[in-house]
Design a protein around this motif. Structure first.
Motif, PDB file in Angstrom:
ATOM      1  N   GLN B  13      52.263  35.150  40.215  1.00 57.92           N
ATOM      2  CA  GLN B  13      50.772  35.481  39.797  1.00 57.92           C
ATOM      3  C   GLN B  13      50.327  34.141  40.112  1.00 57.92           C
ATOM      4  OE1 GLN B  13      49.260  38.374  37.768  1.00 57.92           O
ATOM      5  NE2 GLN B  13      51.071  39.351  37.464  1.00 57.92           N
ATOM      6  N   LYS B  16      47.295  32.821  37.884  1.00 59.64           N
ATOM      7  CA  LYS B  16      47.600  32.912  36.479  1.00 59.64           C
ATOM      8  C   LYS B  16      48.900  32.275  35.820  1.00 59.64           C
ATOM      9  CE  LYS B  16      44.772  36.731  36.831  1.00 59.64           C
ATOM     10  NZ  LYS B  16      43.921  35.868  37.559  1.00 59.64           N
ATOM     11  N   HIS B 192      32.760  35.415  22.727  1.00 63.60           N
ATOM     12  CA  HIS B 192      32.419  34.433  22.887  1.00 63.60           C
ATOM     13  C   HIS B 192      32.591  33.859  24.286  1.00 63.60           C
ATOM     14  CE1 HIS B 192      32.253  29.784  22.771  1.00 63.60           C
ATOM     15  NE2 HIS B 192      31.461  29.871  21.940  1.00 63.60           N
ATOM     16  N   PRO B 193      31.579  33.264  25.029  1.00 62.05           N
ATOM     17  CA  PRO B 193      31.382  33.596  26.510  1.00 62.05           C
ATOM     18  C   PRO B 193      32.346  32.542  27.083  1.00 62.05           C
ATOM     19  CG  PRO B 193      29.346  32.326  25.562  1.00 62.05           C
ATOM     20  CD  PRO B 193      30.150  33.110  24.626  1.00 62.05           C
ATOM     21  N   ASP B 194      32.753  31.327  26.307  1.00 63.83           N
ATOM     22  CA  ASP B 194      33.907  30.495  26.877  1.00 63.83           C
ATOM     23  C   ASP B 194      35.308  30.963  26.775  1.00 63.83           C
ATOM     24  OD1 ASP B 194      31.804  28.929  27.809  1.00 63.83           O
ATOM     25  OD2 ASP B 194      32.210  27.473  26.104  1.00 63.83           O
ATOM     26  N   GLN B 196      36.323  34.119  25.758  1.00 63.33           N
ATOM     27  CA  GLN B 196      36.495  35.497  25.598  1.00 63.33           C
ATOM     28  C   GLN B 196      37.740  36.276  26.553  1.00 63.33           C
ATOM     29  OE1 GLN B 196      32.725  36.871  28.072  1.00 63.33           O
ATOM     30  NE2 GLN B 196      33.241  37.828  26.406  1.00 63.33           N
ATOM     31  N   VAL B 197      37.637  35.294  27.675  1.00 61.50           N
ATOM     32  CA  VAL B 197      38.988  35.578  28.588  1.00 61.50           C
ATOM     33  C   VAL B 197      39.999  35.642  28.054  1.00 61.50           C
ATOM     34  CG1 VAL B 197      38.972  33.372  29.502  1.00 61.50           C
ATOM     35  CG2 VAL B 197      39.346  35.153  31.125  1.00 61.50           C
ATOM     36  N   PHE B 200      42.922  38.388  27.755  1.00 59.20           N
ATOM     37  CA  PHE B 200      43.968  38.800  28.678  1.00 59.20           C
ATOM     38  C   PHE B 200      45.490  38.302  28.357  1.00 59.20           C
ATOM     39  CE2 PHE B 200      39.626  39.371  30.732  1.00 59.20           C
ATOM     40  CZ  PHE B 200      39.825  40.675  30.904  1.00 59.20           C
ATOM     41  N   SER B 204      47.727  41.419  29.066  1.00 61.29           N
ATOM     42  CA  SER B 204      48.809  41.420  30.183  1.00 61.29           C
ATOM     43  C   SER B 204      49.615  40.261  30.125  1.00 61.29           C
ATOM     44  CB  SER B 204      47.933  41.205  31.510  1.00 61.29           C
ATOM     45  OG  SER B 204      47.447  39.890  31.467  1.00 61.29           O
ATOM     46  N   TYR B 206      48.801  37.393  30.747  1.00 58.36           N
ATOM     47  CA  TYR B 206      48.502  36.160  31.651  1.00 58.36           C
ATOM     48  C   TYR B 206      47.224  35.729  31.411  1.00 58.36           C
ATOM     49  CZ  TYR B 206      52.774  36.819  34.108  1.00 58.36           C
ATOM     50  OH  TYR B 206      54.131  36.756  34.464  1.00 58.36           O
ATOM     51  N   PRO B 208      43.994  33.323  33.486  1.00 58.17           N
ATOM     52  CA  PRO B 208      43.790  32.533  34.687  1.00 58.17           C
ATOM     53  C   PRO B 208      44.054  31.151  34.560  1.00 58.17           C
ATOM     54  CG  PRO B 208      41.657  33.804  34.026  1.00 58.17           C
ATOM     55  CD  PRO B 208      42.725  33.655  32.855  1.00 58.17           C
ATOM     56  N   LYS B 210      42.736  28.797  35.503  1.00 56.49           N
ATOM     57  CA  LYS B 210      41.360  27.731  35.395  1.00 56.49           C
ATOM     58  C   LYS B 210      41.316  27.580  33.835  1.00 56.49           C
ATOM     59  CE  LYS B 210      36.785  27.372  36.943  1.00 56.49           C
ATOM     60  NZ  LYS B 210      35.651  28.097  37.610  1.00 56.49           N
ATOM     61  N   PHE B 211      41.410  28.836  33.071  1.00 52.44           N
ATOM     62  CA  PHE B 211      41.174  29.041  31.831  1.00 52.44           C
ATOM     63  C   PHE B 211      42.241  27.887  31.088  1.00 52.44           C
ATOM     64  CE2 PHE B 211      42.464  30.552  27.689  1.00 52.44           C
ATOM     65  CZ  PHE B 211      41.438  30.487  26.786  1.00 52.44           C
ATOM     66  N   HIS B 215      41.163  24.900  28.613  1.00 51.13           N
ATOM     67  CA  HIS B 215      41.114  25.130  27.284  1.00 51.13           C
ATOM     68  C   HIS B 215      42.535  24.434  26.642  1.00 51.13           C
ATOM     69  CE1 HIS B 215      37.445  27.511  26.446  1.00 51.13           C
ATOM     70  NE2 HIS B 215      37.519  27.768  27.788  1.00 51.13           N
TER      71      HIS B 215
END
Lengths: 275, 233
Positions: B13, B16, B192-194, B196-197, B200, B204, B206, B208, B210-211, B215
């Motif tokens: 991936q 990810k 939380h917008p920053d 909340q991703v 995942f 799953s 995984y 991103p 980028k995240f 972070h």
């Protein structure tokens, strides 16, 4: 209704156990298998179906035996720990000083059982309800005396207004003290003053009673500190989240162009790919 | 980008990185699911205002039984996963929760600002940032004390009253701490917008790349290297 009192003058008790029979009779409690505990004592403790029993203590000193008899039942405290522990509002206290369990509300959790300094309430594990002496509230509210008092032959039990019985008990204590220097009243101030007021020959621990019964510290900590502060803290956390969401909304951080948008787009693609 | 291929069996991936293995995710969701069942049944037993809601379980007596049954799952599964469910990562998490670095403290001081939608300055974080470590500690100690006090309450009839009395405030205090923590935890994971991703990572497994870089840069740098040296796992 003014504060009532049952004065239990153990110096007059003969240990006949008629009170325990009267209790079973009036409250329609089934008889239970008894065992020889000590000398004449046949019940070790309260049960969901035995709300009063006699304790027989043999104290040997100076080649003599003192035989202390005591009718045990709920003290009906002015500051009842059971009431404070109950999470079902199933226990209430009357103006007359009676502490009564409402079995319709009781769920049998046993919080009262563990917190009573005298170990009085007992949970019926089949019915899932706690039971203890009602003080014959159904009788006294109809101008009858409690069943145990009604039947007591030697006059060891007396029922009446606290204001008249307390001086009487003190006068009796002065008499008894002439031969029993250790004699004392128990329940005048204990737990805020108990409705069942005792005259004991000796210190309470001789009778297996706590010398200084108190509201358990853990109980006060639980109900007066942990629960209100904890509720406030959880409410505070929820409020912080609301403020956080509103703050982010206000700053437009949920709208497009933010870092998050790019990232979540990527994630959704990934989820789609997996399907 | 074979860098992100952490597990040889799983598909590549490129955008990810694997944040949580299946064992870690099972632990998290069993803990979360049982926690909420325990919370709702427990609140109904503790508080009259919640009690009417217990009809969905079939009444307060059924709820009391469910509370104990789920409690066993809460304890046994969580403990068992340290032995059988990608146990290495469980132990790593436990260890990291007790190991606070300077970067963690800096994250914690920037945390209130971040929480309410601002931007605080903090250095690159490892797999668990300072805030996550605090949440982990609250969970670890909360779970420990609520379990011990719960066992005492369960077996109250054969234990001295002086001990059982203390179990009640301990049990409630643990509940309040974990409930307050889970409210903040869910906000950061879902709303939380920053951050909340990050949910995942628990769904799953995984997140991103980028995240991860933004972070958990220190962690990301480290696993890149690990993936080269340990290609199979």
């Amino acid at each position: 209704m003014a504060r009532k009192t049952v004065f239990v003058d153990t110096s007059k008790c003969t240990g006949c156990k008629a009170c325990t029979v009267a209790c079973k009779e009036w409250n329609e409690l089934p008889a239970e298998k008894t065992h020889l505990v000590t000398s004449y004592q046949t019940m070790k403790d309260f049960t969901p179906n035995t709300w009063t029993y006699l304790t027989f203590i043999e104290k040997y000193q100076n080649n003599t035996m003192d035989w202390y008899m005591r009718k045990a039942q709920c003290f009906h405290c002015a500051e009842p720990a059971c009431l404070k522990a109950c999470s079902s509002a199933a226990i209430h206290k009357t103006d007359s000083g009676y502490v009564v369990i409402d079995q319709d509300k009781c769920i049998g959790c046993g919080y009262c059982v563990e917190n009573c300094p005298f170990g009085v309430p007992k949970v019926d594990e089949v019915r899932k309800k706690a039971y203890k002496c009602t003080g014959c509230i159904d009788r006294v509210e109809n101008n009858l005396t409690p069943a145990c008092v009604q039947t007591c032959q030697p006059g060891a039990l007396e029922y009446g207004e606290r204001d008249t019985l307390l001086p009487k008990a003190k006068a009796r204590l002065e008499q008894v003290k002439k031969e029993h220097a250790q004699a004392r009243l128990y329940g005048e101030t204990e737990m805020g003053g108990t409705t069942f007021l005792y005259l004991l020959f000796d210190s309470p621990d001789v009778y297996g009673l706590p010398n200084n019964p108190t509201m358990p510290l853990s109980l006060s900590l639980w109900q007066d500190f942990v629960r209100p502060v904890g509720t406030f803290a959880v409410g505070g956390a929820a409020a912080a989240v609301v403020v956080g969401v509103l703050g982010n909304l206000f700053k437009g951080r949920y709208s497009s162009g933010s870092e998050k948008r790019d990232l979540s787009d990527g994630s959704e693609q990934e989820k789609g790919g997996k399907r | 980008m074979s860098d992100t291929q952490r597990d040889g069996i799983q598909e590549v991936q490129p955008e990810k990185v694997l944040r949580f293995t299946r064992g870690e995710r099972i632990s998290h969701w069993v803990h979360a699911g049982s926690f909420f069942i325990l919370l709702f049944t427990g609140l109904g037993i503790l508080s009259l205002s919640f009690r009417p809601a217990l009809v969905i379980f079939g009444g307060v007596q059924v709820a009391r039984v469910i509370h104990r049954g789920i409690a066993v799952i809460f304890v046994v599964v969580a403990a068992g996963m340290f032995l059988i469910g990608d146990s290495r990562y469980h132990w790593e998490w436990l260890k990291s929760a007790f190991h606070f670095t300077k970067a963690d403290w800096q994250h914690i001081s920037a945390f209130p600002k971040e929480f309410f939608g601002g931007h605080g300055d903090y250095p690159a974080q490892d797999k668990y940032n300072g805030g996550e470590k605090i949440n982990s500690l609250l969970t670890i100690f909360g779970s420990f004390f609520i379990t011990v006090s719960g066992i005492v309450m369960w077996f109250s009839t054969s234990l001295p009253a002086g001990l059982v009395r203390w179990a009640y405030p301990v049990h409630d205090l643990s509940m309040f701490v974990m409930t307050a923590a889970v409210i903040g935890h869910m906000y950061l994971g879902l709303l939380h917008p920053d951050s909340q991703v990050s949910i995942f990572g628990m769904l799953s497994g995984y997140v991103p790349t980028k995240f991860a870089k933004a972070h958990h840069a220190a962690w990301y740098e480290r696993i890149k290297n690990q993936q080269r040296t340990v290609p199979g796992k």
